[in-house]
Scaffold this motif. Structure first.
Motif, PDB file in Angstrom:
ATOM      1  N   ILE A 103       0.833  -1.209   0.000  1.00 18.92           N
ATOM      2  CA  ILE A 103       0.000   0.000   0.000  1.00 18.92           C
ATOM      3  C   ILE A 103       0.866   1.258   0.000  1.00 18.92           C
ATOM      4  CG2 ILE A 103      -1.611   1.351   1.415  1.00 18.92           C
ATOM      5  CD1 ILE A 103      -2.820  -1.372   2.303  1.00 18.92           C
ATOM      6  N   LEU A 104       1.884   1.276   0.857  1.00 20.61           N
ATOM      7  CA  LEU A 104       2.736   2.467   0.971  1.00 20.61           C
ATOM      8  C   LEU A 104       3.566   2.675  -0.295  1.00 20.61           C
ATOM      9  CD1 LEU A 104       3.951   2.010   4.664  1.00 20.61           C
ATOM     10  CD2 LEU A 104       2.248   3.638   3.816  1.00 20.61           C
ATOM     11  N   ASN A 105       4.025   1.583  -0.886  1.00 19.80           N
ATOM     12  CA  ASN A 105       4.833   1.713  -2.104  1.00 19.80           C
ATOM     13  C   ASN A 105       4.015   2.221  -3.290  1.00 19.80           C
ATOM     14  OD1 ASN A 105       7.135   0.851  -0.818  1.00 19.80           O
ATOM     15  ND2 ASN A 105       6.979  -1.257  -1.519  1.00 19.80           N
ATOM     16  N   SER A 106       2.704   2.004  -3.251  1.00 19.89           N
ATOM     17  CA  SER A 106       1.853   2.497  -4.345  1.00 19.89           C
ATOM     18  C   SER A 106       1.749   4.015  -4.332  1.00 19.89           C
ATOM     19  CB  SER A 106       0.453   1.878  -4.240  1.00 19.89           C
ATOM     20  OG  SER A 106      -0.271   2.428  -3.139  1.00 19.89           O
ATOM     21  N   GLY A 107       1.976   4.644  -3.158  1.00 22.64           N
ATOM     22  CA  GLY A 107       1.904   6.104  -3.049  1.00 22.64           C
ATOM     23  C   GLY A 107       0.531   6.664  -3.329  1.00 22.64           C
ATOM     24  N   ASP A 108      -0.488   5.854  -3.164  1.00 21.13           N
ATOM     25  CA  ASP A 108      -1.860   6.264  -3.476  1.00 21.13           C
ATOM     26  C   ASP A 108      -2.600   6.647  -2.210  1.00 21.13           C
ATOM     27  OD1 ASP A 108      -4.222   6.761  -4.788  1.00 21.13           O
ATOM     28  OD2 ASP A 108      -4.728   4.646  -5.107  1.00 21.13           O
ATOM     29  N   GLY A 109      -2.331   7.856  -1.700  1.00 22.00           N
ATOM     30  CA  GLY A 109      -3.026   8.347  -0.515  1.00 22.00           C
ATOM     31  C   GLY A 109      -2.229   8.246   0.756  1.00 22.00           C
ATOM     32  N   LEU A 110      -1.326   7.289   0.836  1.00 14.04           N
ATOM     33  CA  LEU A 110      -0.485   7.099   2.018  1.00 14.04           C
ATOM     34  C   LEU A 110       0.954   6.858   1.579  1.00 14.04           C
ATOM     35  CD1 LEU A 110      -2.594   4.782   4.366  1.00 14.04           C
ATOM     36  CD2 LEU A 110      -1.699   7.036   4.967  1.00 14.04           C
ATOM     37  N   LYS A 111       1.902   7.370   2.358  1.00 13.06           N
ATOM     38  CA  LYS A 111       3.310   7.156   2.050  1.00 13.06           C
ATOM     39  C   LYS A 111       4.140   7.356   3.314  1.00 13.06           C
ATOM     40  CE  LYS A 111       4.087  12.006   0.783  1.00 13.06           C
ATOM     41  NZ  LYS A 111       4.602  12.939  -0.263  1.00 13.06           N
ATOM     42  N   VAL A 112       5.395   6.980   3.234  1.00 12.63           N
ATOM     43  CA  VAL A 112       6.351   7.250   4.304  1.00 12.63           C
ATOM     44  C   VAL A 112       7.284   8.334   3.819  1.00 12.63           C
ATOM     45  CG1 VAL A 112       8.223   6.318   5.709  1.00 12.63           C
ATOM     46  CG2 VAL A 112       6.220   4.896   5.213  1.00 12.63           C
ATOM     47  N   ASN A 113       7.357   9.425   4.571  1.00  7.98           N
ATOM     48  CA  ASN A 113       8.205  10.559   4.211  1.00  7.98           C
ATOM     49  C   ASN A 113       9.149  10.856   5.364  1.00  7.98           C
ATOM     50  OD1 ASN A 113       9.279  12.804   2.898  1.00  7.98           O
ATOM     51  ND2 ASN A 113       7.670  14.178   3.656  1.00  7.98           N
ATOM     52  N   ASN A 114      10.458  10.700   5.114  1.00 13.05           N
ATOM     53  CA  ASN A 114      11.471  10.911   6.155  1.00 13.05           C
ATOM     54  C   ASN A 114      11.178  10.074   7.399  1.00 13.05           C
ATOM     55  OD1 ASN A 114      12.970  12.791   4.630  1.00 13.05           O
ATOM     56  ND2 ASN A 114      11.597  14.461   5.266  1.00 13.05           N
ATOM     57  N   GLY A 115      10.700   8.857   7.175  1.00  9.00           N
ATOM     58  CA  GLY A 115      10.451   7.945   8.283  1.00  9.00           C
ATOM     59  C   GLY A 115       9.095   8.067   8.939  1.00  9.00           C
ATOM     60  N   ALA A 116       8.314   9.058   8.544  1.00  6.16           N
ATOM     61  CA  ALA A 116       7.001   9.268   9.166  1.00  6.16           C
ATOM     62  C   ALA A 116       5.884   8.872   8.193  1.00  6.16           C
ATOM     63  CB  ALA A 116       6.831  10.732   9.582  1.00  6.16           C
ATOM     64  N   LEU A 117       4.793   8.383   8.732  1.00  7.20           N
ATOM     65  CA  LEU A 117       3.628   8.019   7.927  1.00  7.20           C
ATOM     66  C   LEU A 117       2.827   9.276   7.625  1.00  7.20           C
ATOM     67  CD1 LEU A 117       2.011   5.603   6.751  1.00  7.20           C
ATOM     68  CD2 LEU A 117       0.723   5.583   8.905  1.00  7.20           C
ATOM     69  N   GLU A 118       2.523   9.504   6.347  1.00  5.45           N
ATOM     70  CA  GLU A 118       1.807  10.715   5.950  1.00  5.45           C
ATOM     71  C   GLU A 118       0.685  10.381   4.982  1.00  5.45           C
ATOM     72  OE1 GLU A 118       4.442  13.573   4.299  1.00  5.45           O
ATOM     73  OE2 GLU A 118       5.455  14.013   6.210  1.00  5.45           O
ATOM     74  N   ALA A 119      -0.372  11.208   5.019  1.00  6.62           N
ATOM     75  CA  ALA A 119      -1.455  11.116   4.041  1.00  6.62           C
ATOM     76  C   ALA A 119      -1.201  12.137   2.945  1.00  6.62           C
ATOM     77  CB  ALA A 119      -2.795  11.384   4.711  1.00  6.62           C
ATOM     78  N   ALA A 120      -1.672  11.845   1.746  1.00  9.81           N
ATOM     79  CA  ALA A 120      -1.387  12.707   0.596  1.00  9.81           C
ATOM     80  C   ALA A 120      -2.101  14.050   0.688  1.00  9.81           C
ATOM     81  CB  ALA A 120      -1.779  11.991  -0.695  1.00  9.81           C
ATOM     82  N   TYR A 121      -3.346  14.035   1.135  1.00 13.90           N
ATOM     83  CA  TYR A 121      -4.128  15.276   1.205  1.00 13.90           C
ATOM     84  C   TYR A 121      -3.950  15.941   2.561  1.00 13.90           C
ATOM     85  CZ  TYR A 121      -6.294  13.498  -3.048  1.00 13.90           C
ATOM     86  OH  TYR A 121      -6.506  13.028  -4.322  1.00 13.90           O
ATOM     87  N   ALA A 122      -3.835  17.288   2.540  1.00 14.53           N
ATOM     88  CA  ALA A 122      -3.500  18.045   3.746  1.00 14.53           C
ATOM     89  C   ALA A 122      -4.487  17.807   4.876  1.00 14.53           C
ATOM     90  CB  ALA A 122      -3.428  19.538   3.412  1.00 14.53           C
ATOM     91  N   ASN A 123      -5.787  17.864   4.590  1.00 19.15           N
ATOM     92  CA  ASN A 123      -6.780  17.665   5.649  1.00 19.15           C
ATOM     93  C   ASN A 123      -6.668  16.264   6.259  1.00 19.15           C
ATOM     94  OD1 ASN A 123      -7.816  20.240   5.395  1.00 19.15           O
ATOM     95  ND2 ASN A 123      -9.436  19.632   3.963  1.00 19.15           N
ATOM     96  N   ASP A 124      -6.499  15.267   5.383  1.00 15.61           N
ATOM     97  CA  ASP A 124      -6.340  13.898   5.883  1.00 15.61           C
ATOM     98  C   ASP A 124      -5.081  13.782   6.732  1.00 15.61           C
ATOM     99  OD1 ASP A 124      -8.626  13.106   4.583  1.00 15.61           O
ATOM    100  OD2 ASP A 124      -7.574  12.228   2.858  1.00 15.61           O
ATOM    101  N   ASN A 125      -3.992  14.424   6.275  1.00 10.36           N
ATOM    102  CA  ASN A 125      -2.729  14.302   6.992  1.00 10.36           C
ATOM    103  C   ASN A 125      -2.800  14.959   8.368  1.00 10.36           C
ATOM    104  OD1 ASN A 125       0.041  13.381   7.007  1.00 10.36           O
ATOM    105  ND2 ASN A 125       0.620  15.545   6.912  1.00 10.36           N
TER     106      ASN A 125
END
Length: 416
Positions: free
Chosen positions: A249-271
């Motif tokens: 899921i994270l490797n797909s980069g579709d809505g969720l990803k890991v950035n600098n070791g932290a879990l992040e959502a793609a959209y600002a409100n979701d994040n």
């Protein structure tokens, strides 16, 4: 010794490279051990002697590759030419499995081909047995085990322990000396006797750890097959682990990803909401033994159905204050991913034909009956006939009930 001893200890993953010192006579690099016990020793066994052995033994309980280090320390300390740990004895078709530390011999085998005729089979458990006290020298020299095996590998004096673990498996510990060396005396027996409870405890620890790892692995595989992603965060909210489903899921980069070791959502409100839930979970883990569970929906750039996300705190352990302490679990459910259970397993569960099973799987993946027929390259009337037969065999009356039945079945857990 039963076969289960080998399977339960999981020495199947024991790396041949870690035995090079046995096979090629390369020395093991360990902290210098005290010299061997001798007649002039004032004390039978010192705290230093026992401490070093016990320390190496418990390290081996955590990691199989460390057994040879313990054996080498034991061999040096007692002054033997070999020290061996019998993981699996020779019986039937087994060639056995022995981990050894050797003094000067090259090309030592990893198994004892004559163990089946050893006079030390069946010795009292949890007891130090010295061969010279077990049988006469004449009997030993005439014994096939000596003439066909021990004589050629320069083994004459033997000191042995057999123990039984909590699950009923037998394991052995042996230290040997050549004929040119003195026999084993009271001091060597005393040291081996002091090791018995620790040897047994270390093996039981190893068994328990391996069993726990097996269970955790099975749980991980089950959640992965159900497309349940699990991401573990540390006390700082950094990702320290994720199961295969979450990694996909994270490797797909579709809505969720890991950035600098932290879990992040793609959209600002979701994040913002995700980060707030993570912070709340981290604070909750520090102040309560009960877990906090909150959920949210996270949008996907692809336009597919949102991710269902649950954030749960992990109760802190008052004994652990180290780096990367598991503190938060984030569960992500893929509601749209296609799954293809093994055809044969699905057939067995629902008593369907291969053609009927193929139709049912397509319907469970969200296709209409028309789309399923087209995908499977069959006539629509044929698909309808399969569906009627499926209804009859499974006892459902609607297509939606069939989909629910398949999705909630254990058939999906059969994927590798």
């Amino acid at each position: 010794m039963p076969e289960s001893a080998y399977a339960n200890m999981d020495f199947s993953n024991y790396k041949p490279s870690s035995q090079d010192f046995v096979l090629k006579d390369l020395p093991v690099r360990v902290n210098p051990a005290p010299g061997p016990l001798g007649a002039d020793d004032e004390a039978a066994v010192t705290a230093e002697h026992l401490s070093q052995l016990i320390s190496a033994l418990y390290v081996a309980a955590m990691e199989p590759d460390a057994w040879q280090v313990f054996l080498e320390i034991l061999r040096q300390r007692i002054g033997g030419n070999y020290a061996s740990f019998i993981v699996r004895d020779t019986h039937g078709e087994n060639i056995g499995w022995v981990i050894s530390a050797a003094d000067s011999r090259r090309d030592l085998l990893q198994h004892d081909p004559y163990a089946f005729c050893s006079p030390l089979r069946g010795i009292p458990r949890d007891t130090v047995v010295v061969l010279a006290e077990w049988m006469t020298e004449r009997e030993w020299r005439a014994c096939r085990y000596y003439t066909d095996w021990c004589k050629d590998v320069d083994v004459f004096n033997v000191m042995a322990i057999d123990i039984v673990t909590d699950d009923g498996c037998y394991y052995g510990l042996r230290v040997t000396r050549s004929e040119a060396m003195a026999g084993f005396g009271p001091r060597e027996k005393e040291l081996m006797g002091l090791l018995i409870p620790h040897f047994k405890r270390a093996l039981n620890m190893h068994l328990a750890l391996h069993r726990d790892r097996q269970v955790i692995s099975l749980y991980g595989r089950a959640t992965a097959q159900l497309m349940m992603g699990v991401v573990i965060l540390d006390q700082n909210g950094m990702v320290i682990e994720s199961n295969p489903a979450a990694t996909t899921i994270l490797n797909s980069g579709d809505g969720l990803k890991v950035n600098n070791g932290a879990l992040e959502a793609a959209y600002a409100n979701d994040n913002r909401k995700l980060q707030r839930l993570v912070r709340d979970a981290l604070l909750h883990a520090q102040t309560s033994q009960l877990s906090m569970t909150e959920g949210m929906s996270i949008g996907r750039q692809s336009g597919q159905l949102n991710w269902g996300v649950v954030v749960q705190s992990i109760s802190s352990d008052e004994w652990s204050e180290g780096k990367q302490r598991p503190s938060v679990a984030v569960f992500v459910r893929d509601t749209t991913g296609r799954a293809d259970p093994p055809l044969q397993l699905a057939q067995q569960l629902f008593q369907l034909t291969p053609s009927e099973t193929a139709v049912a799987i397509q319907l469970a993946n969200g296709l209409s009956l028309d789309e399923a027929a087209e995908t499977l390259n069959i006539r629509l009337n044929t698909a309808r006939a399969h569906l009627r037969s499926i209804f009859s065999k499974t006892g459902v009356r609607r297509q939606t009930e069939l989909v629910r039945l398949f999705l909630n079945s254990v058939a999906w857990l059969g994927n590798k």
